[in-house]
Design a protein around this motif. Structure first.
Motif, mmCIF file in Angstrom:
data_model
loop_
_atom_site.group_PDB
_atom_site.id
_atom_site.type_symbol
_atom_site.label_atom_id
_atom_site.label_comp_id
_atom_site.label_asym_id
_atom_site.label_seq_id
_atom_site.Cartn_x
_atom_site.Cartn_y
_atom_site.Cartn_z
ATOM 1 N N PRO A 72 20.920 -17.067 -15.746
ATOM 2 C CA PRO A 72 20.643 -17.522 -14.377
ATOM 3 C C PRO A 72 21.419 -16.741 -13.312
ATOM 4 C CG PRO A 72 20.959 -19.399 -15.826
ATOM 5 C CD PRO A 72 21.351 -18.174 -16.612
ATOM 6 N N ALA A 73 22.682 -16.423 -13.585
ATOM 7 C CA ALA A 73 23.481 -15.659 -12.623
ATOM 8 C C ALA A 73 22.939 -14.240 -12.475
ATOM 9 C CB ALA A 73 24.948 -15.614 -13.065
ATOM 10 N N VAL A 74 22.518 -13.644 -13.576
ATOM 11 C CA VAL A 74 21.948 -12.290 -13.529
ATOM 12 C C VAL A 74 20.672 -12.290 -12.690
ATOM 13 C CG1 VAL A 74 20.830 -10.504 -14.937
ATOM 14 C CG2 VAL A 74 22.986 -11.513 -15.693
ATOM 15 N N HIS A 75 19.834 -13.294 -12.871
ATOM 16 C CA HIS A 75 18.573 -13.354 -12.123
ATOM 17 C C HIS A 75 18.786 -13.622 -10.638
ATOM 18 C CE1 HIS A 75 15.468 -12.789 -15.113
ATOM 19 N NE2 HIS A 75 16.285 -13.379 -15.969
ATOM 20 N N ARG A 76 19.858 -14.328 -10.294
ATOM 21 C CA ARG A 76 20.121 -14.594 -8.868
ATOM 22 C C ARG A 76 20.383 -13.313 -8.095
ATOM 23 N NH1 ARG A 76 22.478 -19.355 -10.551
ATOM 24 N NH2 ARG A 76 24.517 -18.424 -10.878
ATOM 25 N N VAL A 77 20.988 -12.319 -8.749
ATOM 26 C CA VAL A 77 21.350 -11.082 -8.042
ATOM 27 C C VAL A 77 20.615 -9.878 -8.620
ATOM 28 C CG1 VAL A 77 23.599 -11.901 -7.262
ATOM 29 C CG2 VAL A 77 23.401 -10.822 -9.492
ATOM 30 N N LYS A 78 19.492 -10.124 -9.259
ATOM 31 C CA LYS A 78 18.736 -9.054 -9.911
ATOM 32 C C LYS A 78 18.415 -7.929 -8.937
ATOM 33 C CE LYS A 78 15.407 -8.801 -13.528
ATOM 34 N NZ LYS A 78 14.550 -9.555 -14.371
ATOM 35 N N GLY A 79 18.564 -6.709 -9.428
ATOM 36 C CA GLY A 79 18.309 -5.543 -8.597
ATOM 37 C C GLY A 79 19.554 -5.027 -7.909
ATOM 38 N N THR A 80 20.702 -5.627 -8.172
ATOM 39 C CA THR A 80 21.954 -5.193 -7.562
ATOM 40 C C THR A 80 22.909 -4.701 -8.639
ATOM 41 O OG1 THR A 80 23.063 -7.335 -7.772
ATOM 42 C CG2 THR A 80 21.697 -6.993 -5.800
ATOM 43 N N PRO A 81 23.920 -3.948 -8.251
ATOM 44 C CA PRO A 81 24.933 -3.545 -9.240
ATOM 45 C C PRO A 81 25.597 -4.752 -9.918
ATOM 46 C CG PRO A 81 25.152 -2.220 -7.272
ATOM 47 C CD PRO A 81 24.146 -3.294 -6.962
ATOM 48 N N GLY A 82 25.720 -5.851 -9.197
ATOM 49 C CA GLY A 82 26.310 -7.054 -9.784
ATOM 50 C C GLY A 82 25.513 -7.576 -10.959
ATOM 51 N N ASN A 150 17.283 -4.894 -14.872
ATOM 52 C CA ASN A 150 18.231 -5.368 -13.865
ATOM 53 C C ASN A 150 18.443 -4.431 -12.684
ATOM 54 O OD1 ASN A 150 19.303 -7.954 -14.977
ATOM 55 N ND2 ASN A 150 19.623 -6.625 -16.722
ATOM 56 N N ALA A 151 18.228 -3.165 -12.858
ATOM 57 C CA ALA A 151 18.440 -2.226 -11.753
ATOM 58 C C ALA A 151 17.251 -2.253 -10.803
ATOM 59 C CB ALA A 151 18.648 -0.814 -12.290
ATOM 60 N N ALA A 152 17.500 -1.902 -9.569
ATOM 61 C CA ALA A 152 16.417 -1.822 -8.593
ATOM 62 C C ALA A 152 15.434 -0.731 -9.014
ATOM 63 C CB ALA A 152 16.988 -1.515 -7.211
ATOM 64 N N ARG A 153 14.162 -0.967 -8.835
ATOM 65 C CA ARG A 153 13.130 -0.012 -9.260
ATOM 66 C C ARG A 153 13.244 1.332 -8.552
ATOM 67 N NH1 ARG A 153 10.556 -1.999 -13.512
ATOM 68 N NH2 ARG A 153 9.964 -4.154 -13.356
ATOM 69 N N ARG A 154 13.784 1.337 -7.362
ATOM 70 C CA ARG A 154 13.886 2.582 -6.602
ATOM 71 C C ARG A 154 15.009 3.482 -7.103
ATOM 72 N NH1 ARG A 154 15.927 -1.495 -3.728
ATOM 73 N NH2 ARG A 154 18.107 -1.382 -3.161
ATOM 74 N N CYS A 155 15.875 2.954 -7.956
ATOM 75 C CA CYS A 155 17.030 3.709 -8.428
ATOM 76 C C CYS A 155 16.706 4.503 -9.685
ATOM 77 C CB CYS A 155 18.196 2.766 -8.704
ATOM 78 S SG CYS A 155 18.781 1.975 -7.199
ATOM 79 N N HIS A 156 17.425 5.613 -9.850
ATOM 80 C CA HIS A 156 17.190 6.520 -10.967
ATOM 81 C C HIS A 156 18.482 6.714 -11.749
ATOM 82 C CE1 HIS A 156 15.613 9.876 -13.238
ATOM 83 N NE2 HIS A 156 16.635 10.591 -12.861
ATOM 84 N N LEU A 157 18.459 6.371 -13.035
ATOM 85 C CA LEU A 157 19.614 6.551 -13.908
ATOM 86 C C LEU A 157 19.732 8.019 -14.280
ATOM 87 C CD1 LEU A 157 21.894 5.381 -15.728
ATOM 88 C CD2 LEU A 157 20.163 5.190 -17.521
ATOM 89 N N LEU A 158 20.866 8.638 -13.929
ATOM 90 C CA LEU A 158 21.094 10.023 -14.318
ATOM 91 C C LEU A 158 21.658 10.131 -15.718
ATOM 92 C CD1 LEU A 158 22.537 11.721 -11.115
ATOM 93 C CD2 LEU A 158 20.269 11.927 -12.107
ATOM 94 N N SER A 159 22.612 9.259 -16.052
ATOM 95 C CA SER A 159 23.168 9.313 -17.404
ATOM 96 C C SER A 159 23.881 8.026 -17.756
ATOM 97 C CB SER A 159 24.136 10.491 -17.542
ATOM 98 O OG SER A 159 25.299 10.265 -16.771
ATOM 99 N N LEU A 160 23.929 7.792 -19.043
ATOM 100 C CA LEU A 160 24.715 6.726 -19.634
ATOM 101 C C LEU A 160 25.882 7.449 -20.296
ATOM 102 C CD1 LEU A 160 24.996 3.766 -20.501
ATOM 103 C CD2 LEU A 160 23.576 4.320 -22.468
ATOM 104 N N ASP A 161 27.065 7.297 -19.749
ATOM 105 C CA ASP A 161 28.201 8.126 -20.118
ATOM 106 C C ASP A 161 29.269 7.289 -20.811
ATOM 107 O OD1 ASP A 161 30.414 9.808 -20.174
ATOM 108 O OD2 ASP A 161 30.107 10.556 -18.150
ATOM 109 N N TYR A 162 29.720 7.748 -21.948
ATOM 110 C CA TYR A 162 30.835 7.110 -22.625
ATOM 111 C C TYR A 162 31.752 8.173 -23.212
ATOM 112 C CZ TYR A 162 27.392 7.653 -26.346
ATOM 113 O OH TYR A 162 26.434 8.153 -27.181
#
Length: 185
Positions: A72-82, A150-162
């Motif tokens: 529920p908390a994730v859905h409240r702020v969906k599309g944000t970094p939070g 969870n990320a905004a549709r307009r955003c583009h993931l460049l890399s998943l870095d670890y």
């Protein structure tokens, strides 16, 4: 004592007999909707009911309960970094989100650490995720699903870095394809 009329069919009598025993079925009504108290075999259905976007059967029971409780908390702020941070935290990952990766300028405000790019058009919508632990190649697909959800549709993931937790050539891990060397693009 039956409430059916004398001319009831065999099917109606069978339905009455079956429904009369429903009261004997132990249904934990008070706890079935609670992620912390629900029986383990009910968790996938509870996840569906709480609109959990990504569900991994290989997660531990504790992680599955955390993901359901956090939904529920994730859905409240969906599309944000939070929402990304909440979803990753519930799944057991600590992450750093680097936003506006390509919108940096030569003004002294950006560290030259290789995680940011300078100046391409549209760079404000680029982001990177830095995970604090090594990620198996088979986990990358689930992580990408979490980001897609969870990320905004307009955003583009460049890399998943670890890279901070990647396999090192120190003999402690096998080079068997389970892990790669720190970045999944």
């Amino acid at each position: 004592m039956s409430l059916l009329p004398a001319n009831a069919t065999d099917t109606e009598k069978a339905l009455e007999a079956a429904s009369a025993r429903l009261a004997e079925v132990p249904i934990p009504v008070a706890t079935v909707g609670d992620a912390a108290e629900a029986p383990a075999n009910v968790l996938p259905f509870l996840a569906w009911a709480k609109s959990v976007d990504v569900w991994d059967k290989t997660w531990s029971e504790a992680t599955r309960r955390q993901v359901i409780a956090a939904a529920p908390a994730v859905h409240r702020v969906k599309g944000t970094p939070g929402s990304i941070e909440d979803a990753f935290t519930a799944a057991g990952y600590a992450v750093t989100i680097i936003e506006r990766v390509g919108a940096r300028r030569y003004d002294g405000g950006t560290a030259h650490n290789g995680l940011c790019l300078y100046g391409p058009d549209g760079g404000w919508a680029m982001y990177r995720i830095v995970v604090d632990q090594a990620v198996r190649n088979d986990q990358v697909a689930g992580i990408r699903d979490m980001l897609r959800s969870n990320a905004a549709r307009r955003c583009h993931l460049l890399s998943l870095d670890y890279t901070e937790a990647a396999n090192l050539y120190d003999g402690t891990s096998l080079y068997d394809g389970v892990y790669n060397h720190g970045v999944a693009e």
